[in-house]
Design a protein around this motif. Structure first.
Motif, PDB file in Angstrom:
ATOM      1  N   MET A   1       6.520  22.404 -28.839  1.00 33.43           N
ATOM      2  CA  MET A   1       5.679  23.111 -29.812  1.00 33.43           C
ATOM      3  C   MET A   1       4.224  22.919 -29.404  1.00 33.43           C
ATOM      4  N   PRO A   2       3.323  23.847 -29.763  1.00 31.97           N
ATOM      5  CA  PRO A   2       1.908  23.686 -29.389  1.00 31.97           C
ATOM      6  C   PRO A   2       1.322  22.427 -30.013  1.00 31.97           C
ATOM      7  N   GLN A   3       0.592  21.636 -29.222  1.00 33.57           N
ATOM      8  CA  GLN A   3       0.064  20.353 -29.719  1.00 33.57           C
ATOM      9  C   GLN A   3      -1.451  20.228 -29.579  1.00 33.57           C
ATOM     10  N   ASP A   4      -2.122  21.215 -29.001  1.00 32.50           N
ATOM     11  CA  ASP A   4      -3.563  21.084 -28.734  1.00 32.50           C
ATOM     12  C   ASP A   4      -4.367  20.783 -30.002  1.00 32.50           C
ATOM     13  N   GLU A   5      -4.124  21.543 -31.071  1.00 31.24           N
ATOM     14  CA  GLU A   5      -4.864  21.335 -32.324  1.00 31.24           C
ATOM     15  C   GLU A   5      -4.534  19.979 -32.940  1.00 31.24           C
ATOM     16  N   ASN A   6      -3.258  19.602 -32.893  1.00 32.69           N
ATOM     17  CA  ASN A   6      -2.847  18.302 -33.459  1.00 32.69           C
ATOM     18  C   ASN A   6      -3.498  17.150 -32.715  1.00 32.69           C
TER      19      ASN A   6
ATOM     20  N   GLY B   1       7.346  35.019 -26.250  1.00 28.82           N
ATOM     21  CA  GLY B   1       7.087  35.343 -27.642  1.00 28.82           C
ATOM     22  C   GLY B   1       5.707  34.830 -28.012  1.00 28.82           C
ATOM     23  N   SER B   2       5.285  35.055 -29.258  1.00 26.85           N
ATOM     24  CA  SER B   2       3.919  34.668 -29.643  1.00 26.85           C
ATOM     25  C   SER B   2       3.826  33.245 -30.186  1.00 26.85           C
ATOM     26  N   SER B   3       4.971  32.517 -30.239  1.00 31.93           N
ATOM     27  CA  SER B   3       4.952  31.167 -30.831  1.00 31.93           C
ATOM     28  C   SER B   3       4.283  30.127 -29.933  1.00 31.93           C
ATOM     29  N   HIS B   4       4.422  30.259 -28.610  1.00 31.76           N
ATOM     30  CA  HIS B   4       3.895  29.218 -27.708  1.00 31.76           C
ATOM     31  C   HIS B   4       3.607  29.825 -26.320  1.00 31.76           C
ATOM     32  N   PRO B   5       2.631  30.751 -26.242  1.00 30.71           N
ATOM     33  CA  PRO B   5       2.351  31.413 -24.954  1.00 30.71           C
ATOM     34  C   PRO B   5       1.933  30.457 -23.843  1.00 30.71           C
TER      35      PRO B   5
ATOM     36  N   LYS C   1      -6.368  17.165 -31.239  1.00 31.19           N
ATOM     37  CA  LYS C   1      -7.789  17.100 -31.603  1.00 31.19           C
ATOM     38  C   LYS C   1      -7.980  16.362 -32.927  1.00 31.19           C
ATOM     39  N   LYS C   2      -7.014  16.578 -33.857  1.00 29.29           N
ATOM     40  CA  LYS C   2      -7.141  15.992 -35.191  1.00 29.29           C
ATOM     41  C   LYS C   2      -6.624  14.552 -35.249  1.00 29.29           C
ATOM     42  N   CYS C   3      -5.768  14.184 -34.301  1.00 28.22           N
ATOM     43  CA  CYS C   3      -5.217  12.820 -34.288  1.00 28.22           C
ATOM     44  C   CYS C   3      -5.190  12.302 -32.856  1.00 28.22           C
ATOM     45  N   THR C   4      -6.034  11.315 -32.566  1.00 30.16           N
ATOM     46  CA  THR C   4      -6.168  10.812 -31.192  1.00 30.16           C
ATOM     47  C   THR C   4      -4.954   9.993 -30.746  1.00 30.16           C
ATOM     48  N   LYS C   5      -4.089   9.602 -31.701  1.00 33.54           N
ATOM     49  CA  LYS C   5      -2.904   8.814 -31.329  1.00 33.54           C
ATOM     50  C   LYS C   5      -1.817   9.680 -30.685  1.00 33.54           C
ATOM     51  N   ILE C   6      -1.901  10.995 -30.893  1.00 39.32           N
ATOM     52  CA  ILE C   6      -0.864  11.884 -30.348  1.00 39.32           C
ATOM     53  C   ILE C   6      -1.108  12.113 -28.858  1.00 39.32           C
ATOM     54  N   GLN C   7      -0.069  11.891 -28.072  1.00 40.76           N
ATOM     55  CA  GLN C   7      -0.104  12.193 -26.634  1.00 40.76           C
ATOM     56  C   GLN C   7       1.063  13.115 -26.308  1.00 40.76           C
ATOM     57  N   CYS C   8       0.885  13.946 -25.284  1.00 31.69           N
ATOM     58  CA  CYS C   8       1.863  15.009 -25.035  1.00 31.69           C
ATOM     59  C   CYS C   8       2.444  14.932 -23.622  1.00 31.69           C
ATOM     60  N   ILE C   9       3.781  15.074 -23.533  1.00 27.68           N
ATOM     61  CA  ILE C   9       4.479  15.153 -22.242  1.00 27.68           C
ATOM     62  C   ILE C   9       4.806  16.621 -21.980  1.00 27.68           C
ATOM     63  N   ASP C  10       4.474  17.104 -20.813  1.00 24.28           N
ATOM     64  CA  ASP C  10       4.768  18.502 -20.459  1.00 24.28           C
ATOM     65  C   ASP C  10       6.214  18.621 -19.965  1.00 24.28           C
ATOM     66  N   ILE C  11       7.023  19.451 -20.643  1.00 24.36           N
ATOM     67  CA  ILE C  11       8.427  19.630 -20.230  1.00 24.36           C
ATOM     68  C   ILE C  11       8.655  21.032 -19.629  1.00 24.36           C
ATOM     69  N   SER C  12       7.555  21.713 -19.260  1.00 22.24           N
ATOM     70  CA  SER C  12       7.707  23.058 -18.684  1.00 22.24           C
ATOM     71  C   SER C  12       8.486  23.010 -17.363  1.00 22.24           C
ATOM     72  N   MET C  13       8.343  21.914 -16.605  1.00 16.04           N
ATOM     73  CA  MET C  13       9.045  21.796 -15.322  1.00 16.04           C
ATOM     74  C   MET C  13      10.564  21.780 -15.540  1.00 16.04           C
ATOM     75  N   LEU C  14      11.006  21.077 -16.580  1.00 16.28           N
ATOM     76  CA  LEU C  14      12.436  20.992 -16.894  1.00 16.28           C
ATOM     77  C   LEU C  14      12.989  22.363 -17.287  1.00 16.28           C
ATOM     78  N   LEU C  15      12.247  23.098 -18.138  1.00 18.28           N
ATOM     79  CA  LEU C  15      12.690  24.420 -18.567  1.00 18.28           C
ATOM     80  C   LEU C  15      12.669  25.415 -17.413  1.00 18.28           C
TER      81      LEU C  15
END
Length: 310
Positions: A270-275, A4-8, A277-291
Motif C-alpha cells: 500500500m502507498p506509504q509516503d504520506e504515512n 489501477g489508480s490505487s498505487h501507481p 512523513k507523519k510518523c518517523t517510526k515507519i520504515q518501508c520495504i520495497d516488494i516490487s522485485m518479488l511481484l
C-alpha cells in the motif's frame, strides 16, 4: 502491465524491473462518481497483468479493477492476471457470527465472473482464501524480505525473540524464528469487539532481549501498540514491529508516534509516503522485485512458489 489508480508508484517500480513501460489506460470518474475505464493499447492475444491493491477508497478500487478486467476480457487477450498485493476484504474470510457474509468469497466470485484467469497476491490474511477461487492463485510471502531486513538492520538480532501479537499469527512467527534460529513468544488477546482489545497475556520470555513483533496487517494499530507496552513491561530491551500490509487507518499514526517501538517496518503493498512523513517510526520495504519476478515467471511458465523460500 496496466496500473489501477490505487498505487501507481508500485506499478511503475514493477515495470521498471521488467524493463518495460506501464501500459496506457484512461481511468477517471464521472461527476456522479461512476468509474470509467478506457484501454489505450491493444491487448489482443497478449498476456495482461492488472495491478490494483486494497488501499484508500477500497470499494472504488475494487470496482475499478473489475471494470478493467471486463474491458480486457472483451478485447481478446490470451490471459488476464489480477495482481492484488493486498487482497480486498481479506479479513472477512469466515462466518464468525450468525447472519454475516464471507465477503472475501464474494470478491473471489466477482473477480472470476469479471473474467480474471489468474490471481497473484501477497500474504493473505487467511490462506484458505485461495480455496474460494476456481482459478489459479499465487500467494506470495514477504518473509524473505523481512528476514533480510532483520539481519541487515537490527543490532543483536541473534538474541532476539520473534513475537506473534495473536494466536492466528503463530505459524508465521514460528517459521521466521526457525529460519533465524531464535526463540519465539506469543501474546494471547481477548477482544471486546472489532479493533478493541480488552486483555493481553504474554506466553514466553522476552527479558533482556530485542522483541520483534510480526503480523500480516497493521490497521488501527491498537493491538500492536498494546503488545509493545506489554513486551516492555515484561523486560524487553527494544521492540520492533514488522507488518506486511500497513493500512494505518483512524488513530493509527498518533498511536505509533506515542508508542514504544524503535521502528515499525511495513512493505509497499500500500502507498506509504504520506504515512512516513507523519510518523518517523515507519520504515518501508520495497516488494516490487518479488511481484515483478512473479509476473515474469508466470509469463514464461516458470515455477512461482519457490520465490517464497529464497
Amino acid at each position: 502491465v496496466f496500473s489501477g489508480s490505487s498505487h501507481p508508484d508500485l506499478s511503475t517500480k514493477i515495470c521498471e524491473r521488467l524493463e518495460q513501460e506501464v501500459a496506457k489506460a484512461k481511468l477517471k470518474k464521472f461527476s456522479n462518481k461512476e468509474t470509467s475505464v478506457e484501454l489505450q493499447e491493444s491487448v489482443r492475444g497478449k498476456d495482461v497483468y492488472l495491478v490494483q491493491t486494497a488501499a484508500g477508497e477500497v470499494n472504488d478500487n475494487l470496482m475499478e479493477l473489475l471494470i478493467m478486467i471486463a474491458a480486457c476480457k472483451t478485447a481478446s487477450p490470451s490471459r488476464i492476471t489480477a495482481v492484488i498485493p493486498s487482497f480486498f476484504y481479506a479479513r472477512q474470510d469466515k462466518k464468525d457470527k450468525a447472519k454475516t457474509p464471507i465477503t472475501a468469497k464474494l470478491v473471489a466470485n466477482m473477480l472470476t465472473t469479471a473474467g480474471a484467469d489468474h490471481i497473484i497476491t501477497m500474504d493473505l490474511h487467511a490462506s484458505q482464501i485461495q480455496g474460494f477461487f476456481d482459478i489459479p492463485v499465487d500467494n506470495l510471502y514477504a518473509e524473505p524480505a523481512i528476514l533480510k531486513y532483520i539481519k541487515e538492520s537490527i543490532p543483536n538480532w541473534q538474541t532476539s525473540v520473534i513475537v506473534s501479537p495473536d494466536a492466528g499469527g503463530a505459524k508465521r512467527v514460528t517459521s521466521i524464528a526457525d529460519r533465524l534460529n531464535v526463540d519465539f513468544a506469543l501474546i494471547h488477546k481477548e477482544r471486546k469487539r472489532a479493533n478493541e482489545v480488552e486483555k493481553m497475556t504474554l506466553v514466553g520470555s522476552v527479558e533482556g532481549k530485542v522483541a520483534i513483533l510480526v503480523d500480516d496487517m497493521a490497521d488501527t494499530c491498537g493491538t500492536i501498540c498494546m503488545a509493545a507496552d506489554k513486551l516492555v513491561e515484561a523486560g524487553a530491551e527494544k521492540v520492533y514491529a514488522f507488518c506486511v500490509h500497513g493500512v494505518f487507518s483512524g488513530p493509527a499514526l498518533t498511536r505509533l508516534n506515542a508508542s514504544k517501538f524503535e521502528a515499525v517496518v511495513v512493505t509497499n503493498t500500500m502507498p506509504q509516503d504520506e504515512n512516513m512523513k507523519k510518523c518517523t517510526k515507519i520504515q518501508c520495504i520495497d516488494i516490487s522485485m518479488l511481484l515483478a519476478e512473479a509476473i515474469r515467471r508466470t509469463h514464461n511458465g516458470d515455477f512461482v512458489f519457490e520465490l517464497n523460500f529464497r
